[in-house]
Design a protein around this motif. Structure first.
Motif, PDB file in Angstrom:
ATOM      1  N   UNK A  66     -15.701  24.416  21.175  1.00  0.00           N
ATOM      2  CA  UNK A  66     -15.408  23.835  22.476  1.00  0.00           C
ATOM      3  C   UNK A  66     -15.297  22.317  22.378  1.00  0.00           C
ATOM      4  N   UNK A  67     -16.223  21.691  21.645  1.00  0.00           N
ATOM      5  CA  UNK A  67     -16.189  20.232  21.454  1.00  0.00           C
ATOM      6  C   UNK A  67     -14.926  19.834  20.694  1.00  0.00           C
ATOM      7  N   UNK A  68     -14.589  20.597  19.652  1.00  0.00           N
ATOM      8  CA  UNK A  68     -13.402  20.285  18.855  1.00  0.00           C
ATOM      9  C   UNK A  68     -12.139  20.348  19.703  1.00  0.00           C
ATOM     10  N   UNK A  69     -12.053  21.359  20.569  1.00  0.00           N
ATOM     11  CA  UNK A  69     -10.888  21.489  21.445  1.00  0.00           C
ATOM     12  C   UNK A  69     -10.789  20.292  22.390  1.00  0.00           C
ATOM     13  N   UNK A  70     -11.925  19.923  22.976  1.00  0.00           N
ATOM     14  CA  UNK A  70     -11.925  18.825  23.939  1.00  0.00           C
ATOM     15  C   UNK A  70     -11.640  17.478  23.276  1.00  0.00           C
ATOM     16  N   UNK A  71     -12.184  17.273  22.068  1.00  0.00           N
ATOM     17  CA  UNK A  71     -11.949  15.993  21.391  1.00  0.00           C
ATOM     18  C   UNK A  71     -10.474  15.855  20.996  1.00  0.00           C
ATOM     19  N   UNK A  72      -9.840  17.002  20.738  1.00  0.00           N
ATOM     20  CA  UNK A  72      -8.400  16.998  20.456  1.00  0.00           C
ATOM     21  C   UNK A  72      -7.618  16.531  21.681  1.00  0.00           C
ATOM     22  N   UNK A  73      -7.973  17.078  22.848  1.00  0.00           N
ATOM     23  CA  UNK A  73      -7.321  16.659  24.087  1.00  0.00           C
ATOM     24  C   UNK A  73      -7.571  15.178  24.352  1.00  0.00           C
ATOM     25  N   UNK A  74      -8.785  14.715  24.095  1.00  0.00           N
ATOM     26  CA  UNK A  74      -9.123  13.310  24.310  1.00  0.00           C
ATOM     27  C   UNK A  74      -8.296  12.407  23.399  1.00  0.00           C
ATOM     28  N   UNK A  75      -8.093  12.860  22.165  1.00  0.00           N
ATOM     29  CA  UNK A  75      -7.260  12.083  21.247  1.00  0.00           C
ATOM     30  C   UNK A  75      -5.826  11.978  21.730  1.00  0.00           C
ATOM     31  N   UNK A  76      -5.310  13.078  22.289  1.00  0.00           N
ATOM     32  CA  UNK A  76      -3.942  13.057  22.807  1.00  0.00           C
ATOM     33  C   UNK A  76      -3.790  12.059  23.952  1.00  0.00           C
ATOM     34  N   UNK A  77      -4.849  11.916  24.738  1.00  0.00           N
ATOM     35  CA  UNK A  77      -4.773  11.085  25.948  1.00  0.00           C
ATOM     36  C   UNK A  77      -5.432   9.722  25.795  1.00  0.00           C
ATOM     37  N   UNK A  78      -5.863   9.354  24.610  1.00  0.00           N
ATOM     38  CA  UNK A  78      -6.684   8.141  24.482  1.00  0.00           C
ATOM     39  C   UNK A  78      -5.937   6.872  24.885  1.00  0.00           C
ATOM     40  N   UNK A  79      -4.625   6.875  24.742  1.00  0.00           N
ATOM     41  CA  UNK A  79      -3.843   5.681  25.077  1.00  0.00           C
ATOM     42  C   UNK A  79      -3.050   5.840  26.374  1.00  0.00           C
ATOM     43  N   UNK A  80      -3.486   6.743  27.250  1.00  0.00           N
ATOM     44  CA  UNK A  80      -2.733   6.993  28.476  1.00  0.00           C
ATOM     45  C   UNK A  80      -2.619   5.737  29.330  1.00  0.00           C
ATOM     46  N   UNK A  81      -3.588   4.834  29.212  1.00  0.00           N
ATOM     47  CA  UNK A  81      -3.552   3.597  30.000  1.00  0.00           C
ATOM     48  C   UNK A  81      -2.404   2.678  29.633  1.00  0.00           C
TER      49      UNK A  81
END
Length: 409
Positions: A259-274
């Protein structure tokens, strides 16, 4: 079959309801097994009654009674012999007052040494000096059924009529599980527990399937956003995908759950959304940013946190995006957090982001060599990077555990 076992293991690992129902089912089975073992023990348990007076033995379960002929007017079932001995008929009743059959019984009675059995009925007899041992006849008196009685007897010749004797009765009650309240309760509990386990297991897969569908939708949406972010800068194309992939591999190596691995993957995809809030001329500038431009660039983490303020599908994503440029020594931005005050997700993404930045061509420089990347990771372990996370990244690179083929999936 292997797929079913894999899903079963996944259910036990992920679902608390499945684990609880499994424990309940196992405990109920153990209780049922314990009751059966107790019944088996009781069935093998030899019960002994010993008595010197009439009735021979009496309690709530068994009563043994023997009719003893007594010499008096109108003597019944006894007679004198010419040789001075007495013959008498003795009838013995074993009365079973319990709800269980009484089996494998044996009645031992003390008799005078000179006593002699002339005839007998409804049983088998063994005579030893001073004793008579009686067993039930097969298919006739071998079993004293519940709430019933059996009758055995013999004709015995002695010098004088026997008035009292010492008696020992042994045997065992044959308990049927279906007549035991404990067994019925245990059986019902086991059936209920099994049904609960099956239902919870089925519900888990229904919920899991729905969760998988939801995850697919979330991932598609996040990847779409990531591509929109990356397409604004030709030099950072696929950067978000790379960071998500590296972050997931780091988390896996560090032992975090799926679950953590899946979420950290999503976070990596969105890390530069700003960065969608930044001017394109700053994002695509080929020369070094001036101070004013750098200050604006640093705002992308805060912009990203604002964009994701109400995005709750991925727990912790806002904090990961906001703090992925914080440094281990506290000199990062936007808040200058230090060491473990920085969320672990942000620390992982920070290392993944830095590695991809060094590993790819940028508008202001070419890709760095592996030797330089190793040197940078080692040098900045306790300044820029969490040392444990940086070491995990180094191990992945050395083991060639990162491949572009995997990254595309």
């Amino acid at each position: 079959m292997k797929m079913f076992i894999k899903k079963l293991a996944s259910a036990f690992k992920k679902s608390r309801a499945v684990r609880v129902s499994q424990i309940f089912f196992i405990l109920s089975i153990l209780f049922l097994a314990g009751v059966l073992l107790w019944i088996s023990y009781q069935n093998k348990k030899i019960i002994t009654y010993e008595q010197y007076t009439e009735p021979l033995a009496k309690d709530g379960e068994l009563e043994i009674f023997m009719e003893i002929p007594v010499r008096a007017d109108g003597v019944k079932n006894c007679w004198p012999e010419e040789n001075g001995t007495w013959g008498a008929q003795y009838d013995i009743y074993i009365i079973n007052k319990s709800k269980y059959p009484f089996v494998d019984w044996e009645l031992t009675m003390d008799v005078p040494n000179e006593a002699r059995i002339d005839s007998s009925w409804n049983g088998t007899y063994e005579q030893k000096p001073g004793k008579i041992i009686i067993h039930g006849a097969p298919d006739l008196t071998a079993v004293a059924n519940p709430h019933d009685k059996i009758r055995v007897g013999y004709v015995l010749y002695t010098r004088s009529l026997m008035q009292r004797s010492h008696y020992i009765l042994t045997g065992r009650f044959q308990r049927s599980p279906l007549r035991e309240i404990l067994f019925i309760v245990a059986l019902i509990l086991s059936i209920v527990a099994l049904l609960i386990f099956i239902v919870s297991f089925g519900l888990f897969f229904v919920v899991q399937r729905q969760q998988e569908k939801d995850d697919e939708k979330i991932e598609s949406l996040i990847k779409l956003c990531a591509r929109f972010i990356d397409v604004r800068d030709e030099y950072t194309k696929m950067h978000s995908l790379h960071v998500g992939y590296y972050a997931k591999k780091i988390a896996e190596l560090m032992g975090f759950d799926e679950e953590f691995q899946k979420n950290i993957y999503y976070m990596g995809l969105m890390h530069d959304v700003g960065k969608v809030m930044l001017p394109r001329e700053i994002l695509c500038k080929k020369s070094k940013l001036n101070d004013e431009e750098w200050q604006e660039m640093k705002k992308h983490t805060s912009y990203g946190a604002e964009i994701l303020e109400r995005f709750t599908a991925v727990p912790g994503i806002r904090e990961a995006v906001l703090y992925h440029h914080e440094r281990w020594d506290g000199t990062g931005y936007p808040e200058g957090l230090k060491e473990n005050a920085i969320p672990i997700q942000a620390r992982i993404i920070g290392v993944a982001d830095a590695y991809d930045a060094m590993h790819t061509n940028r508008s202001y420089r070419s890709r760095l060599s592996d030797d330089i990347i190793f040197e940078e990771l080692q040098k900045n372990k306790r300044t820029q990077f969490d040392p444990e996370v940086a070491e995990a990244m180094i191990v992945l690179i050395k083991k060639h555990a990162i491949t572009h083929a995997d990254m595309e999936h």
